[in-house]
Design a protein around this motif. Structure first.
Motif, PDB file in Angstrom:
ATOM      1  N   CYS A   7       0.806  -1.224   0.000  1.00 13.06           N
ATOM      2  CA  CYS A   7       0.000   0.000   0.000  1.00 13.06           C
ATOM      3  C   CYS A   7       0.836   1.270   0.000  1.00 13.06           C
ATOM      4  CB  CYS A   7      -0.942   0.012   1.205  1.00 13.06           C
ATOM      5  SG  CYS A   7      -2.145  -1.340   1.174  1.00 13.06           S
ATOM      6  N   GLY A   8       1.928   1.266   0.733  1.00 11.95           N
ATOM      7  CA  GLY A   8       2.731   2.483   0.804  1.00 11.95           C
ATOM      8  C   GLY A   8       3.896   2.496  -0.152  1.00 11.95           C
ATOM      9  N   ASN A   9       4.106   1.401  -0.864  1.00 10.22           N
ATOM     10  CA  ASN A   9       5.260   1.300  -1.754  1.00 10.22           C
ATOM     11  C   ASN A   9       4.973   1.897  -3.127  1.00 10.22           C
ATOM     12  OD1 ASN A   9       6.561  -0.029   0.264  1.00 10.22           O
ATOM     13  ND2 ASN A   9       6.258  -2.083  -0.583  1.00 10.22           N
ATOM     14  N   LEU A  10       6.011   2.459  -3.713  1.00 12.38           N
ATOM     15  CA  LEU A  10       5.910   3.025  -5.050  1.00 12.38           C
ATOM     16  C   LEU A  10       6.839   2.244  -5.958  1.00 12.38           C
ATOM     17  CD1 LEU A  10       4.776   5.314  -6.836  1.00 12.38           C
ATOM     18  CD2 LEU A  10       6.797   6.643  -6.242  1.00 12.38           C
ATOM     19  N   ASP A  11       6.267   1.540  -6.923  1.00  6.87           N
ATOM     20  CA  ASP A  11       7.081   0.689  -7.789  1.00  6.87           C
ATOM     21  C   ASP A  11       6.605   0.808  -9.234  1.00  6.87           C
ATOM     22  OD1 ASP A  11       8.998  -1.133  -8.557  1.00  6.87           O
ATOM     23  OD2 ASP A  11       7.715  -2.872  -8.183  1.00  6.87           O
ATOM     24  N   ASN A  12       6.531   2.041  -9.715  1.00  5.81           N
ATOM     25  CA  ASN A  12       6.112   2.253 -11.098  1.00  5.81           C
ATOM     26  C   ASN A  12       7.264   1.943 -12.037  1.00  5.81           C
ATOM     27  OD1 ASN A  12       3.604   3.132 -10.228  1.00  5.81           O
ATOM     28  ND2 ASN A  12       4.202   5.279 -10.179  1.00  5.81           N
ATOM     29  N   PRO A  13       7.038   1.091 -13.038  1.00  3.14           N
ATOM     30  CA  PRO A  13       8.125   0.694 -13.941  1.00  3.14           C
ATOM     31  C   PRO A  13       8.586   1.849 -14.828  1.00  3.14           C
ATOM     32  CG  PRO A  13       6.020  -0.098 -14.757  1.00  3.14           C
ATOM     33  CD  PRO A  13       5.757   0.475 -13.399  1.00  3.14           C
ATOM     34  N   LEU A  86      -7.259   0.484   2.826  1.00  7.98           N
ATOM     35  CA  LEU A  86      -8.119   1.423   3.536  1.00  7.98           C
ATOM     36  C   LEU A  86      -8.367   0.945   4.960  1.00  7.98           C
ATOM     37  CD1 LEU A  86      -8.452   2.322   0.591  1.00  7.98           C
ATOM     38  CD2 LEU A  86     -10.883   2.638   1.031  1.00  7.98           C
ATOM     39  N   SER A  87      -8.790   1.847   5.810  1.00  8.50           N
ATOM     40  CA  SER A  87      -9.070   1.504   7.204  1.00  8.50           C
ATOM     41  C   SER A  87     -10.249   0.537   7.278  1.00  8.50           C
ATOM     42  CB  SER A  87      -9.387   2.764   8.004  1.00  8.50           C
ATOM     43  OG  SER A  87     -10.630   3.315   7.588  1.00  8.50           O
ATOM     44  N   PRO A  88     -10.350  -0.233   8.373  1.00  3.90           N
ATOM     45  CA  PRO A  88     -11.445  -1.209   8.501  1.00  3.90           C
ATOM     46  C   PRO A  88     -12.836  -0.593   8.382  1.00  3.90           C
ATOM     47  CG  PRO A  88      -9.753  -1.616  10.142  1.00  3.90           C
ATOM     48  CD  PRO A  88      -9.391  -0.330   9.479  1.00  3.90           C
ATOM     49  N   ALA A  89     -12.966   0.704   8.659  1.00  5.06           N
ATOM     50  CA  ALA A  89     -14.271   1.358   8.580  1.00  5.06           C
ATOM     51  C   ALA A  89     -14.840   1.308   7.161  1.00  5.06           C
ATOM     52  CB  ALA A  89     -14.159   2.807   9.041  1.00  5.06           C
ATOM     53  N   TRP A  90     -13.963   1.295   6.167  1.00  8.64           N
ATOM     54  CA  TRP A  90     -14.418   1.244   4.777  1.00  8.64           C
ATOM     55  C   TRP A  90     -14.991  -0.114   4.425  1.00  8.64           C
ATOM     56  CZ3 TRP A  90     -14.857   5.256   1.460  1.00  8.64           C
ATOM     57  CH2 TRP A  90     -14.190   6.443   1.789  1.00  8.64           C
ATOM     58  N   GLN A  91     -14.671  -1.146   5.230  1.00  4.09           N
ATOM     59  CA  GLN A  91     -15.161  -2.483   4.948  1.00  4.09           C
ATOM     60  C   GLN A  91     -16.534  -2.746   5.575  1.00  4.09           C
ATOM     61  OE1 GLN A  91     -12.845  -3.809   2.993  1.00  4.09           O
ATOM     62  NE2 GLN A  91     -11.323  -2.250   3.516  1.00  4.09           N
ATOM     63  N   GLU A  92     -16.993  -1.825   6.407  1.00  2.00           N
ATOM     64  CA  GLU A  92     -18.222  -2.055   7.166  1.00  2.00           C
ATOM     65  C   GLU A  92     -19.483  -1.641   6.435  1.00  2.00           C
ATOM     66  OE1 GLU A  92     -17.641   0.044  10.794  1.00  2.00           O
ATOM     67  OE2 GLU A  92     -15.975  -1.237  11.476  1.00  2.00           O
ATOM     68  N   PRO A 267      -0.807   4.368  -7.579  1.00  2.00           N
ATOM     69  CA  PRO A 267      -2.227   4.056  -7.784  1.00  2.00           C
ATOM     70  C   PRO A 267      -2.816   3.119  -6.739  1.00  2.00           C
ATOM     71  CG  PRO A 267      -0.849   2.895  -9.384  1.00  2.00           C
ATOM     72  CD  PRO A 267       0.053   3.852  -8.665  1.00  2.00           C
ATOM     73  N   GLY A 268      -1.968   2.433  -5.981  1.00  2.00           N
ATOM     74  CA  GLY A 268      -2.462   1.530  -4.953  1.00  2.00           C
ATOM     75  C   GLY A 268      -2.494   2.128  -3.570  1.00  2.00           C
ATOM     76  N   SER A 269      -2.149   3.410  -3.444  1.00  2.00           N
ATOM     77  CA  SER A 269      -2.116   4.046  -2.137  1.00  2.00           C
ATOM     78  C   SER A 269      -3.529   4.279  -1.597  1.00  2.00           C
ATOM     79  CB  SER A 269      -1.384   5.387  -2.223  1.00  2.00           C
ATOM     80  OG  SER A 269      -2.133   6.305  -2.992  1.00  2.00           O
ATOM     81  N   THR A 270      -3.592   4.579  -0.300  1.00  2.00           N
ATOM     82  CA  THR A 270      -4.893   4.817   0.335  1.00  2.00           C
ATOM     83  C   THR A 270      -5.614   5.993  -0.307  1.00  2.00           C
ATOM     84  OG1 THR A 270      -4.067   3.952   2.436  1.00  2.00           O
ATOM     85  CG2 THR A 270      -6.025   5.359   2.515  1.00  2.00           C
ATOM     86  N   THR A 271      -4.913   7.093  -0.489  1.00  2.00           N
ATOM     87  CA  THR A 271      -5.531   8.287  -1.068  1.00  2.00           C
ATOM     88  C   THR A 271      -6.020   8.031  -2.486  1.00  2.00           C
ATOM     89  OG1 THR A 271      -4.112   9.731   0.260  1.00  2.00           O
ATOM     90  CG2 THR A 271      -5.164  10.710  -1.672  1.00  2.00           C
ATOM     91  N   ALA A 272      -5.176   7.394  -3.307  1.00  2.00           N
ATOM     92  CA  ALA A 272      -5.555   7.115  -4.691  1.00  2.00           C
ATOM     93  C   ALA A 272      -6.758   6.180  -4.758  1.00  2.00           C
ATOM     94  CB  ALA A 272      -4.377   6.510  -5.443  1.00  2.00           C
TER      95      ALA A 272
END
Length: 335
Positions: A7-13, A86-92, A267-272
């Protein structure tokens, strides 16, 4: 490596840079051509495009728009807003579906207000409206229809004996149709920019690039076929052309932005995930309402020409619509 650690990693080719840059111009050409061709062909007197071609584009485009809503917008929205990043609240709670519902209801209320306003305006001008929404006050994407009742409210051309409506009626119709175009295009544009961002940084670039070429061409054809059939006063003839160009540049802008921020954009970050999920879900609602109500219902259920047509013609229209829907749904396997 687990999904959480990604989630926090940036690995764009940093590969295929030349082709990624070229994709800006290739997709610009394909998307703009798809959206612009029906508009220019309808306005042109020298192309002589058969009516059947326009009908194919119109029904095919309706299917494309509906499939885009469910497969290319709502499904990604569900995935993005249920991401493990995302935080667990988004799964509820099914936030993607709730946002889609909010969007549908908002467009419905806007349509209802426009209907009431347009009906009152027509009554003041002694004109009637079709109770199914084919009237000047509607923002229906397929275009308004009005029926004159009192000749005194028209201006007759003595030479041609043609009947023209007053300028204020034309202005009302133009405003209603421009609103309809804006609503339809807004849902498409958000999606187009987001897939441009994804294409710029995606590792599986080659497959996604080919799919998006077809995706943007078909979607452009769907939008362009709607733009081609709206009826506007001559001074507003630029609106469909401008709308087609705006659609054409949307994905290239997304690609260009993605290339510019590829060193920082994840693109896989929480904000994105939240931003993409919210925009995809809202856009899905817009296109679901537009596709089912303004396109399918008005073209098949409330269109006297379709209702009274032969079984063969009706089967052709349905088959074309389902073909467009199926092709766009199939593309969802890769993009």
């Amino acid at each position: 490596m687990s999904s959480d650690s990604q989630c926090g990693n940036l690995d764009n080719p940093d590969t295929l840079t030349g082709l990624r840059v070229a994709s800006v111009f290739i997709i610009l050409l394909c998307g703009t051509s798809g959206a612009l061709f029906p508009v220019l062909a309808k306005k042109s007197s020298w192309l002589h495009v058969p009516k059947m071609v326009f009908e194919f584009a119109k029904y095919f485009g309706s299917g494309v728009i509906i499939a885009t809503a469910f497969i290319h917008l709502l499904s990604p929205g569900l995935d993005e807003l249920s991401s493990v990043c995302l935080s667990p609240a988004w799964q509820e709670y099914p936030y993607a579906l709730a946002l889609c519902l909010l969007s549908i209801m908002s467009i419905f209320i806007l349509e209802l207000v426009a209907f009431r306003w347009g009906t009152a305006r027509l009554q003041r001008l002694n004109m009637t409206h079709d109770p199914h929404g084919h009237h000047v006050g509607s923002h229906a994407a397929h275009g308004p229809e009005s029926t004159p009742e009192v000749p005194s409210t028209k201006f007759a051309d003595k030479e041609s004996q043609s009947i023209h409506e007053p300028d204020d009626v034309d202005d009302a119709a133009a405003a209603a149709q421009i609103i309809g175009v804006a609503i339809l295009e807004f849902g498409v544009l958000l999606h187009s920019v987001l897939i441009g961002l994804t294409l710029a940084v995606d590792e599986a670039f080659k497959v996604l690039f080919v799919v998006i070429i077809f995706h943007q061409t078909f979607e452009g054809l769907g939008l362009g076929s709607r733009l081609a059939f709206i009826k506007l006063p001559p001074r507003y003839n630029y609106v469909p052309i401008a709308a087609a160009f705006i659609y054409g540049i949307s994905t290239p802008i997304g690609i260009a932005v993605g290339l510019g921020i590829r060193s920082t954009y994840n693109p896989g970050s929480t904000t994105a995930s939240i931003v993409s999920g919210v925009l995809d879900s809202l856009s899905a609602g817009i296109l679901i309402y537009t596709g089912l109500v303004e396109l399918l219902a008005h073209e098949f259920l409330f269109n006297k020409e379709t209702i009274n047509s032969s079984n063969g013609k009706l089967a052709y229209a349905l088959g074309t619509m389902l073909f467009g829907c199926g092709i766009m749904a199939l593309l969802g396997k890769w993009a």
